[in-house]
Design a protein around this motif. Structure first.
Motif, short mmCIF file in Angstrom:
data_model
loop_
_atom_site.label_atom_id
_atom_site.label_comp_id
_atom_site.label_asym_id
_atom_site.label_seq_id
_atom_site.Cartn_x
_atom_site.Cartn_y
_atom_site.Cartn_z
N VAL A 15 0.86 -1.19 0.00
CA VAL A 15 0.00 0.00 0.00
C VAL A 15 0.89 1.24 0.00
CG1 VAL A 15 -1.73 1.32 1.29
CG2 VAL A 15 -1.86 -1.18 1.22
N THR A 16 0.67 2.12 -0.99
CA THR A 16 1.45 3.36 -1.08
C THR A 16 0.70 4.57 -0.57
OG1 THR A 16 0.74 3.74 -3.37
CG2 THR A 16 2.79 2.50 -3.05
N GLN A 17 -0.66 4.46 -0.53
CA GLN A 17 -1.49 5.58 -0.07
C GLN A 17 -2.80 5.03 0.47
OE1 GLN A 17 -1.27 7.88 -3.98
NE2 GLN A 17 -2.08 9.40 -2.54
N ALA A 18 -3.45 5.82 1.32
CA ALA A 18 -4.81 5.55 1.79
C ALA A 18 -5.51 6.90 1.88
CB ALA A 18 -4.79 4.85 3.15
N GLU A 19 -6.56 7.09 1.08
CA GLU A 19 -7.26 8.37 0.97
C GLU A 19 -8.70 8.22 1.44
OE1 GLU A 19 -5.81 11.19 0.18
OE2 GLU A 19 -3.89 10.29 -0.37
N LEU A 20 -8.96 8.54 2.70
CA LEU A 20 -10.29 8.38 3.27
C LEU A 20 -11.33 9.26 2.58
CD1 LEU A 20 -12.08 7.11 5.43
CD2 LEU A 20 -11.40 8.96 6.97
N ASN A 21 -10.98 10.49 2.26
CA ASN A 21 -11.94 11.44 1.68
C ASN A 21 -11.96 11.34 0.16
OD1 ASN A 21 -12.81 12.56 4.17
ND2 ASN A 21 -10.81 13.57 4.29
N TYR A 22 -12.35 10.17 -0.32
CA TYR A 22 -12.45 9.88 -1.75
C TYR A 22 -13.70 9.03 -1.92
CZ TYR A 22 -10.86 8.71 -6.46
OH TYR A 22 -10.75 8.57 -7.81
N VAL A 23 -14.24 9.00 -3.11
CA VAL A 23 -15.51 8.31 -3.36
C VAL A 23 -15.42 6.81 -3.06
CG1 VAL A 23 -17.24 7.80 -5.11
CG2 VAL A 23 -16.19 10.06 -5.02
N LYS A 61 -7.76 2.87 -12.54
CA LYS A 61 -6.44 2.96 -13.15
C LYS A 61 -5.61 4.04 -12.49
CE LYS A 61 -6.95 3.89 -17.38
NZ LYS A 61 -7.08 4.07 -18.83
N GLY A 62 -4.41 3.64 -12.05
CA GLY A 62 -3.43 4.58 -11.52
C GLY A 62 -2.38 4.88 -12.57
N GLU A 63 -1.57 5.87 -12.32
CA GLU A 63 -0.55 6.27 -13.28
C GLU A 63 0.44 5.14 -13.53
OE1 GLU A 63 2.81 9.77 -13.91
OE2 GLU A 63 1.33 9.96 -12.30
N ARG A 64 0.66 4.86 -14.80
CA ARG A 64 1.54 3.77 -15.24
C ARG A 64 2.97 4.00 -14.74
NH1 ARG A 64 0.78 -0.05 -18.88
NH2 ARG A 64 -1.04 0.90 -19.84
N GLY A 65 3.58 2.93 -14.23
CA GLY A 65 4.98 2.97 -13.84
C GLY A 65 5.26 3.58 -12.48
N THR A 66 4.23 3.94 -11.73
CA THR A 66 4.43 4.60 -10.44
C THR A 66 4.44 3.63 -9.27
OG1 THR A 66 2.06 4.96 -10.15
CG2 THR A 66 3.34 6.74 -11.23
N GLY A 67 3.89 2.43 -9.45
CA GLY A 67 3.77 1.49 -8.34
C GLY A 67 2.64 1.82 -7.39
N THR A 68 1.76 2.73 -7.79
CA THR A 68 0.67 3.16 -6.92
C THR A 68 -0.29 2.03 -6.58
OG1 THR A 68 0.72 5.41 -7.80
CG2 THR A 68 -1.34 4.71 -6.79
N VAL A 69 -0.56 1.90 -5.29
CA VAL A 69 -1.63 1.05 -4.76
C VAL A 69 -2.26 1.87 -3.64
CG1 VAL A 69 -2.24 -1.09 -3.59
CG2 VAL A 69 -0.49 -1.11 -5.36
N CYS A 70 -3.40 2.49 -3.95
CA CYS A 70 -4.03 3.43 -3.02
C CYS A 70 -5.46 2.99 -2.72
CB CYS A 70 -4.04 4.83 -3.63
SG CYS A 70 -4.85 6.07 -2.59
N LEU A 71 -5.74 2.79 -1.43
CA LEU A 71 -7.11 2.47 -1.00
C LEU A 71 -7.85 3.77 -0.76
CD1 LEU A 71 -7.93 -0.51 -0.72
CD2 LEU A 71 -5.50 -0.16 -0.46
N ASN A 72 -9.04 3.87 -1.35
CA ASN A 72 -9.81 5.11 -1.31
C ASN A 72 -11.12 4.91 -0.55
OD1 ASN A 72 -8.03 6.55 -3.20
ND2 ASN A 72 -8.78 5.05 -4.66
#
Length: 116
Positions: A15-23, A61-72
């Motif tokens: 997990v790279t991010q967790a954004e509670l205030n997202y849909v 879809k997250g930005e390609r090549g960034t390794g993003t895994v963000c729970l929203n």
């Protein structure tokens, strides 16, 4: 008979991010989505290896090549940045086809990048 089986799995991403205030949803690097044959808005089941949580949401879809895994959204409460996840998608096939089906398994590196 039609049965549900594992279609694809992204095994042990961080997990790279967790954004509670997202849909809602899980944002995943497009490289990982492509490798696992998971499309945007597809339902996924997620297992958190760090705390045992298991939940469902949909992939975006997250930005390609960034390794993003963000729970929203609400799922952000089920993870901490740095937690290790398994992301799975499932499909339905007739029994005889299902017996022959081989799921797509993706094993990224420690930075959520595809191994070359």
């Amino acid at each position: 008979m039609i049965i549900e089986l594992l279609k694809s799995k992204i095994h042990r991403v961080k997990v790279t991010q967790a954004e509670l205030n997202y849909v809602g949803s899980i944002t995943i690097d497009e490289d990982l989505l492509d490798a696992a044959n998971i499309i945007p808005n597809e339902k996924v089941q997620i297992v958190n290896n760090n705390n045992g949580e298991r939940f469902e949401t949909y992939a975006i879809k997250g930005e390609r090549g960034t390794g993003t895994v963000c729970l929203n959204g609400a799922t952000a409460r089920k993870v901490q940045v740095g937690d290790i996840l398994i992301i799975m998608s499932f499909g339905s096939l007739p029994m005889e086809e299902a017996k022959k089906y081989k799921p797509i398994l993706v094993f990224p590196d420690d930075n959520n990048r595809l191994l070359k």
